[in-house]
Design a protein around this motif. Structure first.
Motif, mmCIF file in Angstrom:
data_model
loop_
_atom_site.group_PDB
_atom_site.id
_atom_site.type_symbol
_atom_site.label_atom_id
_atom_site.label_comp_id
_atom_site.label_asym_id
_atom_site.label_seq_id
_atom_site.Cartn_x
_atom_site.Cartn_y
_atom_site.Cartn_z
ATOM 1 N N ARG A 160 40.368 41.603 83.314
ATOM 2 C CA ARG A 160 41.638 42.290 83.580
ATOM 3 C C ARG A 160 41.501 43.794 83.304
ATOM 4 O O ARG A 160 41.944 44.621 84.099
ATOM 5 N N SER A 161 40.871 44.170 82.192
ATOM 6 C CA SER A 161 40.685 45.592 81.864
ATOM 7 C C SER A 161 39.826 46.288 82.915
ATOM 8 O O SER A 161 40.088 47.434 83.283
ATOM 9 N N ASN A 162 38.806 45.592 83.416
ATOM 10 C CA ASN A 162 37.969 46.170 84.463
ATOM 11 C C ASN A 162 38.771 46.410 85.737
ATOM 12 O O ASN A 162 38.647 47.451 86.375
ATOM 13 N N LEU A 163 39.601 45.452 86.114
ATOM 14 C CA LEU A 163 40.411 45.613 87.321
ATOM 15 C C LEU A 163 41.435 46.732 87.150
ATOM 16 O O LEU A 163 41.711 47.485 88.094
ATOM 17 N N ASP A 164 41.984 46.867 85.956
ATOM 18 C CA ASP A 164 42.922 47.958 85.676
ATOM 19 C C ASP A 164 42.224 49.309 85.810
ATOM 20 O O ASP A 164 42.791 50.261 86.386
ATOM 21 N N LYS A 165 40.988 49.421 85.292
ATOM 22 C CA LYS A 165 40.226 50.671 85.416
ATOM 23 C C LYS A 165 39.929 50.976 86.895
ATOM 24 O O LYS A 165 40.012 52.124 87.318
ATOM 25 N N LEU A 166 39.583 49.955 87.642
ATOM 26 C CA LEU A 166 39.296 50.129 89.070
ATOM 27 C C LEU A 166 40.554 50.616 89.801
ATOM 28 O O LEU A 166 40.501 51.575 90.569
#
Length: 172
Positions: A160-166
């Motif tokens: 989820r954090s990776n998708l938010d950064k993306l």
């Protein structure tokens, strides 16, 4: 002597109760719908909990879930603090374990922003920032696991954090 017998009986009962339990590592990097975490740990829903509960039921044991940060999963298993972990690939963890046949497929996809160049091969990621999960290795993607990854790791606690950064434009 009676006190000693009572102590021995109590310790045997505790050992029996523990033997009836199966402990699952619940890696806290998993996100919905795989696992749902709240302030008290793993919540009462999610694919991993459903599978773990059914497995424990078939083994006639009680399931217990131990929330563990991804970087401590290998250590937790190695120390015998848990019996098994689900939805983890062999290449992600350090150490030798007995692996079952996969029950759920893991697609290992790379998500990118719409304006990013197409990605068709691992080499297309050369030098680019890629969201990875802290504590997990990705050497299984390489023909020679001793070679460095072609991309620059951008570790996060979970997907989820990776998708938010993306979405925020912090990764290509």
């Amino acid at each position: 002597m009676t006190r000693l017998r009572a102590l021995l009986l109590a310790s045997c009962l505790c050992a029996t109760a523990q033997a009836q339990e199966i402990v699952f590592v619940a890696p806290t990097n998993h996100t919905e719908p795989i696992a749902y975490f709240g302030p008290g740990g793993l919540l009462e829903s999610g694919i991993l909990k459903d599978i773990g509960d059914r497995l424990a039921e078939r083994l006639q044991r009680k399931a217990r879930y131990l929330p563990v940060p991804s970087r401590r999963v290998s250590e937790t298993l190695r120390k015998g603090e848990a019996d098994l972990v689900c939805y983890v690939l062999p290449g992600w963890l350090e150490g030798e374990y007995r692996w079952s046949v996969p029950v759920l497929p893991n697609a290992e996809v790379v998500a990118a922003r719409p304006e990013a160049p197409d990605i068709e091969r691992l080499e297309d990621l050369q030098g680019r920032q890629v969201g990875t999960v802290i504590g997990y290795r990705y050497t299984h993607l390489l023909a020679d696991p001793r070679q460095p990854l072609p991309f620059v790791r951008q570790d996060a606690l979970n997907t989820r954090s990776n998708l938010d950064k993306l979405a925020a434009g912090r990764m290509g």
